[in-house]
Design a protein around this motif. Sequence first.
Motif, PDB file in Angstrom:
ATOM      1  N   ASN A 173       0.794  -1.233   0.000  1.00 14.68           N
ATOM      2  CA  ASN A 173       0.000   0.000   0.000  1.00 14.68           C
ATOM      3  C   ASN A 173       0.827   1.284   0.000  1.00 14.68           C
ATOM      4  O   ASN A 173       0.271   2.374   0.075  1.00 14.68           O
ATOM      5  CB  ASN A 173      -0.940   0.016   1.204  1.00 14.68           C
ATOM      6  CG  ASN A 173      -0.170   0.036   2.530  1.00 14.68           C
ATOM      7  OD1 ASN A 173       1.019  -0.298   2.566  1.00 14.68           O
ATOM      8  ND2 ASN A 173      -0.842   0.418   3.594  1.00 14.68           N
ATOM      9  N   ARG A 174       2.145   1.176  -0.095  1.00 18.83           N
ATOM     10  CA  ARG A 174       2.968   2.380  -0.026  1.00 18.83           C
ATOM     11  C   ARG A 174       4.411   2.083  -0.441  1.00 18.83           C
ATOM     12  O   ARG A 174       4.821   0.920  -0.522  1.00 18.83           O
ATOM     13  CB  ARG A 174       2.984   2.939   1.408  1.00 18.83           C
ATOM     14  CG  ARG A 174       3.704   2.057   2.417  1.00 18.83           C
ATOM     15  CD  ARG A 174       3.438   2.501   3.838  1.00 18.83           C
ATOM     16  NE  ARG A 174       4.230   1.766   4.824  1.00 18.83           N
ATOM     17  CZ  ARG A 174       3.928   0.562   5.274  1.00 18.83           C
ATOM     18  NH1 ARG A 174       2.851  -0.075   4.835  1.00 18.83           N
ATOM     19  NH2 ARG A 174       4.703  -0.033   6.172  1.00 18.83           N
ATOM     20  N   VAL A 175       5.159   3.152  -0.678  1.00 21.98           N
ATOM     21  CA  VAL A 175       6.614   3.082  -0.884  1.00 21.98           C
ATOM     22  C   VAL A 175       7.257   3.988   0.145  1.00 21.98           C
ATOM     23  O   VAL A 175       6.844   5.140   0.308  1.00 21.98           O
ATOM     24  CB  VAL A 175       7.010   3.545  -2.309  1.00 21.98           C
ATOM     25  CG1 VAL A 175       8.530   3.605  -2.439  1.00 21.98           C
ATOM     26  CG2 VAL A 175       6.428   2.617  -3.355  1.00 21.98           C
ATOM     27  N   GLU A 176       8.247   3.480   0.858  1.00 25.60           N
ATOM     28  CA  GLU A 176       8.975   4.270   1.843  1.00 25.60           C
ATOM     29  C   GLU A 176      10.425   4.431   1.381  1.00 25.60           C
ATOM     30  O   GLU A 176      11.077   3.448   1.048  1.00 25.60           O
ATOM     31  CB  GLU A 176       8.957   3.605   3.223  1.00 25.60           C
ATOM     32  CG  GLU A 176       7.582   3.555   3.873  1.00 25.60           C
ATOM     33  CD  GLU A 176       7.639   2.981   5.289  1.00 25.60           C
ATOM     34  OE1 GLU A 176       8.754   2.647   5.750  1.00 25.60           O
ATOM     35  OE2 GLU A 176       6.575   2.864   5.918  1.00 25.60           O
ATOM     36  N   VAL A 177      10.901   5.673   1.352  1.00 23.16           N
ATOM     37  CA  VAL A 177      12.300   5.946   1.006  1.00 23.16           C
ATOM     38  C   VAL A 177      12.966   6.511   2.246  1.00 23.16           C
ATOM     39  O   VAL A 177      12.656   7.627   2.678  1.00 23.16           O
ATOM     40  CB  VAL A 177      12.403   6.930  -0.172  1.00 23.16           C
ATOM     41  CG1 VAL A 177      13.864   7.195  -0.508  1.00 23.16           C
ATOM     42  CG2 VAL A 177      11.663   6.375  -1.399  1.00 23.16           C
ATOM     43  N   ARG A 178      13.895   5.736   2.807  1.00 24.81           N
ATOM     44  CA  ARG A 178      14.580   6.114   4.056  1.00 24.81           C
ATOM     45  C   ARG A 178      16.004   6.557   3.724  1.00 24.81           C
ATOM     46  O   ARG A 178      16.833   5.781   3.268  1.00 24.81           O
ATOM     47  CB  ARG A 178      14.579   4.936   5.027  1.00 24.81           C
ATOM     48  CG  ARG A 178      15.274   5.223   6.351  1.00 24.81           C
ATOM     49  CD  ARG A 178      15.050   4.094   7.361  1.00 24.81           C
ATOM     50  NE  ARG A 178      13.784   4.281   8.067  1.00 24.81           N
ATOM     51  CZ  ARG A 178      12.645   3.734   7.724  1.00 24.81           C
ATOM     52  NH1 ARG A 178      12.566   2.970   6.654  1.00 24.81           N
ATOM     53  NH2 ARG A 178      11.545   3.948   8.436  1.00 24.81           N
ATOM     54  N   SER A 179      16.263   7.858   3.930  1.00 17.58           N
ATOM     55  CA  SER A 179      17.558   8.455   3.607  1.00 17.58           C
ATOM     56  C   SER A 179      18.356   8.670   4.893  1.00 17.58           C
ATOM     57  O   SER A 179      17.853   9.303   5.829  1.00 17.58           O
ATOM     58  CB  SER A 179      17.334   9.788   2.889  1.00 17.58           C
ATOM     59  OG  SER A 179      18.552  10.421   2.606  1.00 17.58           O
ATOM     60  N   PRO A 180      19.590   8.171   4.992  1.00 17.65           N
ATOM     61  CA  PRO A 180      20.388   8.323   6.221  1.00 17.65           C
ATOM     62  C   PRO A 180      20.627   9.788   6.577  1.00 17.65           C
ATOM     63  O   PRO A 180      20.982  10.601   5.726  1.00 17.65           O
ATOM     64  CB  PRO A 180      21.712   7.627   5.869  1.00 17.65           C
ATOM     65  CG  PRO A 180      21.345   6.646   4.809  1.00 17.65           C
ATOM     66  CD  PRO A 180      20.275   7.336   4.000  1.00 17.65           C
ATOM     67  N   GLY A 181      20.404  10.129   7.849  1.00 17.33           N
ATOM     68  CA  GLY A 181      20.652  11.485   8.338  1.00 17.33           C
ATOM     69  C   GLY A 181      19.374  12.276   8.528  1.00 17.33           C
ATOM     70  O   GLY A 181      18.440  12.174   7.740  1.00 17.33           O
ATOM     71  N   ARG A 182      19.346  13.061   9.594  1.00 13.56           N
ATOM     72  CA  ARG A 182      18.218  13.948   9.835  1.00 13.56           C
ATOM     73  C   ARG A 182      18.278  15.127   8.857  1.00 13.56           C
ATOM     74  O   ARG A 182      19.261  15.300   8.139  1.00 13.56           O
ATOM     75  CB  ARG A 182      18.250  14.456  11.279  1.00 13.56           C
ATOM     76  CG  ARG A 182      18.093  13.351  12.318  1.00 13.56           C
ATOM     77  CD  ARG A 182      18.343  13.879  13.716  1.00 13.56           C
ATOM     78  NE  ARG A 182      17.349  14.869  14.097  1.00 13.56           N
ATOM     79  CZ  ARG A 182      16.184  14.584  14.652  1.00 13.56           C
ATOM     80  NH1 ARG A 182      15.852  13.325  14.893  1.00 13.56           N
ATOM     81  NH2 ARG A 182      15.327  15.538  14.980  1.00 13.56           N
ATOM     82  N   LEU A 183      17.252  15.941   8.841  1.00  9.82           N
ATOM     83  CA  LEU A 183      17.271  17.130   7.993  1.00  9.82           C
ATOM     84  C   LEU A 183      18.392  18.058   8.445  1.00  9.82           C
ATOM     85  O   LEU A 183      18.598  18.253   9.642  1.00  9.82           O
ATOM     86  CB  LEU A 183      15.927  17.853   8.070  1.00  9.82           C
ATOM     87  CG  LEU A 183      14.745  17.140   7.405  1.00  9.82           C
ATOM     88  CD1 LEU A 183      13.448  17.863   7.724  1.00  9.82           C
ATOM     89  CD2 LEU A 183      14.940  17.054   5.900  1.00  9.82           C
TER      90      LEU A 183
END
Length: 473
Positions: A317-327
């Motif tokens: 039901n979704r795609v999650e893109v997890r990028s290392p590091g906070r904003l």
Amino acid sequence: MEERFLSLDEALSLANRLESHFWDFKSAESGGRNVQEISSALANAEGGEFVVGIEDEKRFTGINRWKGFSTIEDANWVHQNLVGEVDPPIPYDLEYLWIEGEEIRGTCCLVTVQKSADVHKTSKGEVYQRKGAQSLKLTGTKIADLALSKGARSYEDQPLKDYTLDEISEEPELQNFLQSYSPAATAEKFLKRQRMVTKADGLATVAAAILYAEEPAAVVPKRCSVKIARYESTEAVPDRKFLKGTPLTIDGPARLLIERTLDAVAEIIEAVPILGTDGMMSPVKYPPEALKEIIVNAVIHRDYNISDDILISIFDNRVEVRSPGRLPGHMTPANILTDRFARNPSIVRLLNKYPDPPNKDIGEGLDTVMSAMKAAKLKEPQFVVEDNAFVVILAHTPLARPEELILEYLRNNAEISNKTARSLTGIASENRVKQVFYKLRNAGMIEPVPERIRSQAAWRLTEKEAARATAGG
């Protein structure tokens, strides 16, 4: 400061280049104030280049725009404004460009500005920052936000002990890039000018490896690839038993990494079936531009000092893109659509120099995602800041209200269960779906299917609503 002679074709290419977030033109008659504004704006953003001596296309066309200085001495005021009038002085390189056999057209000053750790002000104390093809004047809290962001250090500038100028100069991706780069430059000259290698010992930086190394993961000491996992589940935190096959690992220089990742994600998504209001299962369809912008942002803005790969998880039901590091810097989920700050300015700037760069629309990426999802009638993306990662969630939940989706489904099918309604609307809670059913029942639009209870319970259109549906109302 160097002198260089260009061919007529190279000069024409330079004159015809469109203004952008990283590139601008100034007339030889523009004056010191204009040089101060553009140079400080670039240094206060991600850096970039501008040339003094090319006229606006509204006044002249083609090579006739090239109206440089008669002598190098006539251009001294450009250097003086960069060093003496901007506070603190701008970090820059300067080249004097002549056209071979056309010296009468004069010399233009090509200024390459590096991003700086300082907030630069013009002689009048004004602060500018580049955004798109404009140099915007900052005031009040915007200056404070810029100062806060300037304090964020980037790992991309770190030299790599075992990756030298000689090695990176031979990389196929760099050689391919330089074939289309204008003005033409050798690998050594380009890398040194763009601060991609150290001056003292010729060591390549992390940014250089990310952009041009055939296998960055082999030379960068931190993990920097992309992993793609497919979960046959809709759970927020799925069990490993729902993992389909072995996660795919993608590697390569930034441009190719983005292309390969997009191809792999598209192929997997096309095999994910979803339920439509017609009762049929069909492949998921996300706006390609939305997926592209999210993946591009993950590659160019991630924190390369964190030893982790970008993780793309594809659920039912979704795609999650997890990028290392906070904003980075002053960025938050609240201002992510209005403000900008690049953690890796060199990667962002140099990737944009390709003929058809993946990060073409600087500063508009997430706006593109929002508008693309809306145009596809899907719910807007979610932005989540975790302890050590920034996550973007693209759900393929329709933008229509649950009531509308359920009624549309029942106009094409005899009945609907709670489980089917949850799949259709994207609502995870069984009780929340019940409340939607009750709301439609109270409005006289649906009714329970007789003698169907507990796990077999289902709903159907009332006779009146069914007649309206048949009549096209």
